[in-house]
Design a protein around this motif. Structure first.
Motif, short mmCIF file in Angstrom:
data_model
loop_
_atom_site.label_atom_id
_atom_site.label_comp_id
_atom_site.label_asym_id
_atom_site.label_seq_id
_atom_site.Cartn_x
_atom_site.Cartn_y
_atom_site.Cartn_z
N ILE A 1 -7.64 -61.41 -9.12
CA ILE A 1 -8.73 -60.86 -9.93
C ILE A 1 -8.68 -61.44 -11.33
O ILE A 1 -9.69 -61.80 -11.91
CB ILE A 1 -8.62 -59.32 -9.98
N GLY A 2 -7.48 -61.52 -11.91
CA GLY A 2 -7.32 -61.98 -13.29
C GLY A 2 -7.77 -63.41 -13.52
O GLY A 2 -8.15 -63.78 -14.63
N ILE B 1 -15.61 -64.26 -20.75
CA ILE B 1 -14.34 -63.80 -21.30
C ILE B 1 -13.26 -64.07 -20.26
O ILE B 1 -13.39 -63.69 -19.10
CB ILE B 1 -14.40 -62.29 -21.62
N THR B 2 -12.19 -64.76 -20.69
CA THR B 2 -11.07 -65.03 -19.80
C THR B 2 -9.85 -64.26 -20.27
O THR B 2 -9.65 -64.04 -21.46
CB THR B 2 -10.74 -66.53 -19.75
N VAL B 3 -9.05 -63.84 -19.30
CA VAL B 3 -7.82 -63.10 -19.57
C VAL B 3 -6.68 -63.91 -18.99
O VAL B 3 -6.74 -64.34 -17.83
CB VAL B 3 -7.87 -61.69 -18.93
N GLU B 4 -5.64 -64.16 -19.80
CA GLU B 4 -4.46 -64.91 -19.34
C GLU B 4 -3.20 -64.15 -19.69
O GLU B 4 -3.12 -63.53 -20.75
CB GLU B 4 -4.44 -66.29 -20.01
N GLN C 1 -0.67 -56.35 -16.07
CA GLN C 1 -1.70 -56.13 -17.07
C GLN C 1 -2.83 -57.16 -16.98
O GLN C 1 -3.95 -56.89 -17.41
CB GLN C 1 -1.10 -56.17 -18.48
N TRP C 2 -2.54 -58.32 -16.40
CA TRP C 2 -3.51 -59.40 -16.29
C TRP C 2 -4.75 -58.96 -15.50
O TRP C 2 -5.88 -59.00 -15.99
CB TRP C 2 -2.83 -60.59 -15.64
N GLY C 3 -4.55 -58.52 -14.27
CA GLY C 3 -5.67 -58.11 -13.42
C GLY C 3 -6.34 -56.84 -13.93
O GLY C 3 -7.56 -56.69 -13.88
N MET C 4 -5.51 -55.89 -14.43
CA MET C 4 -6.06 -54.63 -14.93
C MET C 4 -6.94 -54.87 -16.15
O MET C 4 -8.03 -54.31 -16.26
CB MET C 4 -4.91 -53.69 -15.29
N SER C 5 -6.50 -55.73 -17.05
CA SER C 5 -7.28 -56.02 -18.27
C SER C 5 -8.60 -56.70 -17.92
O SER C 5 -9.64 -56.38 -18.50
CB SER C 5 -6.48 -56.90 -19.22
N ARG C 6 -8.56 -57.60 -16.97
CA ARG C 6 -9.79 -58.29 -16.55
C ARG C 6 -10.77 -57.29 -15.94
O ARG C 6 -11.97 -57.32 -16.20
CB ARG C 6 -9.45 -59.38 -15.54
N SER C 7 -10.26 -56.33 -15.14
CA SER C 7 -11.11 -55.31 -14.53
C SER C 7 -11.71 -54.40 -15.59
O SER C 7 -12.89 -54.02 -15.49
CB SER C 7 -10.32 -54.47 -13.53
N GLN C 8 -10.93 -54.06 -16.61
CA GLN C 8 -11.45 -53.20 -17.68
C GLN C 8 -12.56 -53.90 -18.46
O GLN C 8 -13.57 -53.27 -18.80
CB GLN C 8 -10.31 -52.80 -18.64
#
Length: 177
Positions: free
Chosen positions: A4-5, A50-53, A64-71
């Protein structure tokens, strides 16, 4: 690796976002939402997405990577489409009505239940046996719907009570002579 992330969160037309440090602010037609990520991830705004790494390879950073992207994706969905929970009321004489900033529920008690409607959600009762909770924050919408359902949860014998529209109530057989 988070599946997901890895995916960037695309910003649809009419939605603008700003990233400052660990905070993302998303503004759209329905309102403004913000999310503050932990220090385990890095947020970037590139090419209208927006990208999350993750920072490092620790277990917490990967969590936290996948959770932050979902949020962040939920923030974008909230300001564009919003979130909605539908409740059904089953039972003789059970009904709901919205009066101003109060939801009035008749649920078989000796008194009516007055549920104050929070500012960040809208509650409507299209029929006396239906309640629709809408808002831009998924957590708040779910919490308000759960509090309404808590007043009279569905029972397994006759199915009376307040249930989610898509919820299945496992029915039990009554006593036999």
């Amino acid at each position: 690796m988070s599946r997901i992330g890895k995916k960037p969160v695309e910003l649809p037309g009419g939605v603008s976002a700003t990233v400052s440090g660990q905070t993302v602010e998303v503004k759209g037609p329905k309102g403004l939402r913000s999310f503050s990520a932990t220090d385990d991830v890095t947020l970037k705004l590139e090419d209208n997405a927006i990208t999350v790494e993750p920072r490092g390879k620790s277990k917490r950073a990967r969590q936290q990577w996948g959770m932050s992207r979902s949020q962040v994706a939920n923030c974008v969905q909230g300001v564009t489409e919003g979130f909605k929970k539908e409740l059904e009321i089953n039972g003789v004489g059970y009904r709901a009505a919205v009066q101003g900033k109060t939801l009035k529920l008749s649920l078989g008690y000796s008194h009516d239940v007055d549920f104050p409607i929070p500012d960040d959600v809208t509650i409507t009762a299209p029929k006396p046996t239906e309640i629709v909770v809408e808002g831009i924050d998924q957590q708040v919408v779910g919490q308000v719907a759960a509090k309404i359902r808590e007043w009279r949860a569905p029972e397994p014998y006759k199915g009376k009570g307040i249930k989610y529209k898509e919820e299945f109530i496992f029915r039990k057989e009554g006593k036999k002579k």
